[in-house]
Design a protein around this motif. Structure first.
Motif, mmCIF file in Angstrom:
data_model
loop_
_atom_site.group_PDB
_atom_site.id
_atom_site.type_symbol
_atom_site.label_atom_id
_atom_site.label_comp_id
_atom_site.label_asym_id
_atom_site.label_seq_id
_atom_site.Cartn_x
_atom_site.Cartn_y
_atom_site.Cartn_z
ATOM 1 N N ASP A 103 0.797 -1.227 0.000
ATOM 2 C CA ASP A 103 0.000 0.000 0.000
ATOM 3 C C ASP A 103 0.830 1.278 0.000
ATOM 4 O O ASP A 103 0.270 2.375 0.011
ATOM 5 C CB ASP A 103 -0.954 0.010 1.203
ATOM 6 N N GLY A 104 2.151 1.165 0.010
ATOM 7 C CA GLY A 104 3.003 2.354 0.009
ATOM 8 C C GLY A 104 3.123 3.033 1.352
ATOM 9 O O GLY A 104 3.794 4.060 1.475
ATOM 10 N N GLY A 105 2.485 2.464 2.388
ATOM 11 C CA GLY A 105 2.565 3.038 3.727
ATOM 12 C C GLY A 105 3.813 2.579 4.444
ATOM 13 O O GLY A 105 4.673 1.887 3.873
ATOM 14 N N PRO A 106 3.963 2.943 5.719
ATOM 15 C CA PRO A 106 5.135 2.517 6.485
ATOM 16 C C PRO A 106 5.281 1.001 6.498
ATOM 17 O O PRO A 106 4.285 0.270 6.457
ATOM 18 C CB PRO A 106 4.851 3.060 7.889
ATOM 19 N N ILE B 50 5.787 1.867 13.647
ATOM 20 C CA ILE B 50 7.130 2.446 13.604
ATOM 21 C C ILE B 50 7.484 2.819 12.165
ATOM 22 O O ILE B 50 7.345 1.992 11.252
ATOM 23 C CB ILE B 50 8.173 1.465 14.156
ATOM 24 N N ALA B 51 7.936 4.047 11.975
ATOM 25 C CA ALA B 51 8.429 4.489 10.676
ATOM 26 C C ALA B 51 9.948 4.346 10.649
ATOM 27 O O ALA B 51 10.616 4.609 11.660
ATOM 28 C CB ALA B 51 8.031 5.932 10.408
ATOM 29 N N THR B 52 10.486 3.934 9.506
ATOM 30 C CA THR B 52 11.927 3.700 9.381
ATOM 31 C C THR B 52 12.460 4.417 8.141
ATOM 32 O O THR B 52 11.788 4.466 7.102
ATOM 33 C CB THR B 52 12.219 2.196 9.274
ATOM 34 N N PHE B 53 13.679 4.943 8.260
ATOM 35 C CA PHE B 53 14.221 5.803 7.211
ATOM 36 C C PHE B 53 15.714 5.528 6.996
ATOM 37 O O PHE B 53 16.410 5.040 7.894
ATOM 38 C CB PHE B 53 14.074 7.280 7.603
ATOM 39 N N LEU B 54 16.188 5.884 5.808
ATOM 40 C CA LEU B 54 17.616 5.882 5.504
ATOM 41 C C LEU B 54 17.903 7.177 4.774
ATOM 42 O O LEU B 54 17.197 7.522 3.808
ATOM 43 C CB LEU B 54 17.994 4.673 4.643
ATOM 44 N N GLN B 55 18.914 7.931 5.240
ATOM 45 C CA GLN B 55 19.220 9.207 4.608
ATOM 46 C C GLN B 55 20.705 9.365 4.364
ATOM 47 O O GLN B 55 21.536 8.890 5.148
ATOM 48 C CB GLN B 55 18.693 10.378 5.442
ATOM 49 N N ALA C 197 9.764 11.597 18.391
ATOM 50 C CA ALA C 197 11.102 11.376 18.936
ATOM 51 C C ALA C 197 11.782 10.293 18.094
ATOM 52 O O ALA C 197 11.184 9.253 17.814
ATOM 53 C CB ALA C 197 11.013 10.943 20.392
ATOM 54 N N THR C 198 13.029 10.537 17.696
ATOM 55 C CA THR C 198 13.661 9.703 16.677
ATOM 56 C C THR C 198 14.994 9.136 17.152
ATOM 57 O O THR C 198 15.810 9.853 17.744
ATOM 58 C CB THR C 198 13.884 10.532 15.393
ATOM 59 N N VAL C 199 15.204 7.853 16.859
ATOM 60 C CA VAL C 199 16.459 7.160 17.158
ATOM 61 C C VAL C 199 17.279 7.093 15.875
ATOM 62 O O VAL C 199 16.782 6.615 14.845
ATOM 63 C CB VAL C 199 16.198 5.739 17.692
ATOM 64 N N TYR C 200 18.502 7.590 15.922
ATOM 65 C CA TYR C 200 19.398 7.590 14.764
ATOM 66 C C TYR C 200 20.550 6.616 14.981
ATOM 67 O O TYR C 200 21.052 6.479 16.106
ATOM 68 C CB TYR C 200 19.994 8.980 14.539
ATOM 69 N N SER D 162 17.248 5.691 10.727
ATOM 70 C CA SER D 162 16.485 6.208 11.863
ATOM 71 C C SER D 162 15.127 5.532 11.946
ATOM 72 O O SER D 162 14.612 5.019 10.951
ATOM 73 C CB SER D 162 16.314 7.732 11.764
ATOM 74 N N PHE D 163 14.575 5.531 13.164
ATOM 75 C CA PHE D 163 13.205 5.039 13.345
ATOM 76 C C PHE D 163 12.499 5.848 14.416
ATOM 77 O O PHE D 163 13.134 6.421 15.306
ATOM 78 C CB PHE D 163 13.178 3.536 13.657
ATOM 79 N N SER D 164 11.169 5.914 14.301
ATOM 80 C CA SER D 164 10.372 6.716 15.214
ATOM 81 C C SER D 164 8.941 6.189 15.226
ATOM 82 O O SER D 164 8.596 5.264 14.485
ATOM 83 C CB SER D 164 10.375 8.188 14.774
#
Length: 350
Positions: free
Chosen positions: A254-257, A262-267, A283-286, A330-332
């Motif tokens: 569905d293109g969602g998280p 929990i949302a997760t990212f790479l930057q 609040a975010t954990v890196y 990161s995740f939040s």
């Protein structure tokens, strides 16, 4: 009366409040200013954990207790403002887990959603989720969906270490924690490695697939694929002033998280890049995956390198700065906040 202060306490009111207290009652007007706040108010603090220090303690733990005896040999990263609450942020948990050569972390399942970011692994380190085994490599983002059977093993000659992230405090807040042991160290492997990628990550779905689940059916997001995507986008020179080049891991259905809460990212932060100020309610954990840099969080600054971990509390301004190129995972709780209509962000100095 205002949202900032409680009304004056008179002797008559104090006597009245005392009688209310004996009936398990509290007048809202005495506490309204502390529960309906003009801006987020949290005991969560900005903090950083050096990986080298964590690893030393984790290896020592490996000499004191086995993975089977511990069920999960993990050192919890407790936020200094939330000690005793098994939390790295108000509603999220994080810990560093070790599986030594030849060990098995027994199969179990629970209602909590879990992620793993692999920080050390050699060929032979593996995890099995709902019957499918996958190899673990550095930087891989791996999901354990709610109520999914999972176990871990290490058939290599070196330790495997990863960062765990769970919505454990959130689930506990809802009094919705359930857990079950499988009964054996390892669950049967019923699907070949890569099965979920073939079924769900090729812009196709099995005919008749029921998309009612909330967690991504893809449970291993390999780092080399995610890193390659960042590199392609870097060539386009489309750099966000607050984020650099930042991608979110998503559920291909569905293109969602990728996870329900929990949302997760790479930057990627390009060479000599300094982000514009940014703040958000999640609040975010890196975790530094590549490179080194400095992050200013409110009035504090953290110099980080590979595998170091730091936390940015809700609505605290953060600025990242690097000399050479760096990559941050990161995740939040943004996934939960967005579903509840709570998420806010502020970009720049506005």
């Amino acid at each position: 009366m205002s949202l900032k202060d409680a009304p004056e306490l008179t002797p008559e009111r104090e006597e009245f409040y005392g009688r209310l207290d004996t009936r398990s009652l509290t007048p809202l007007w005495t506490v309204l200013h502390s529960v309906v706040t003009p801006e987020p108010k949290s005991d969560c603090r900005a903090h950083m954990w050096r990986y080298d220090d964590l690893r030393t303690f984790l290896v020592e733990a490996g000499s004191l207790i086995t993975a089977k005896e511990a069920e999960r040999r993990v050192l919890v990263l407790e936020n200094p403002g939330l000690r005793g609450k098994t939390s790295i942020t108000t509603d999220l948990y994080a810990g560093l887990q070790l599986v030594t050569p030849g060990e098995r972390a027994p199969a179990h399942r629970h209602t909590q959603s879990a992620l793993r970011l692999i920080l050390e692994a050699e060929p032979g380190a593996h995890t099995t989720v709902n019957g499918e085994r996958t190899q673990m490599s550095y930087g891989d983002f791996i999901i354990t969906p709610p109520w999914g059977w999972h176990d871990h093993g290490n058939d290599s000659d070196a330790p495997v270490i990863w960062l765990d992230g769970l919505d454990l405090p959130m689930v506990s807040h809802f009094d919705a924690s359930f857990a079950e042991e499988f009964g054996e160290d390892q669950q049967p492997v019923t699907r070949e490695s890569g099965d979920s990628l073939a079924r769900y990550a090729a812009n196709m779905l099995p005919v008749g697939y029921d998309a009612g689940g909330q967690a991504s059916p893809v449970f291993n997001y390999p780092y080399d694929r995610a890193r390659g995507a960042l590199e392609k986008l870097k060539a386009q020179a489309e750099i966000d002033p607050c984020q650099g080049i930042k991608l979110q891991y998503v559920n291909p259905i569905d293109g969602g998280p990728a996870m329900p809460t929990i949302a997760t990212f790479l930057q990627l932060l390009p060479k000599s890049f300094k982000t514009a100020p940014y703040r958000s309610t999640d609040a975010t954990v890196y975790v530094a995956v590549e490179g080194s840099g400095r992050s200013r969080v409110g009035d504090e600054a953290f110099d980080w390198g590979p595998r170091d971990i730091f936390v940015v509390p809700s609505w605290k301004e953060v600025v990242h700065e690097v000399a050479d190129e760096a990559v941050l995972f990161s995740f939040s709780d943004r996934a939960a906040q967005q579903k509840l209509g709570l998420f806010r962000e502020r970009r720049g100095n506005s």
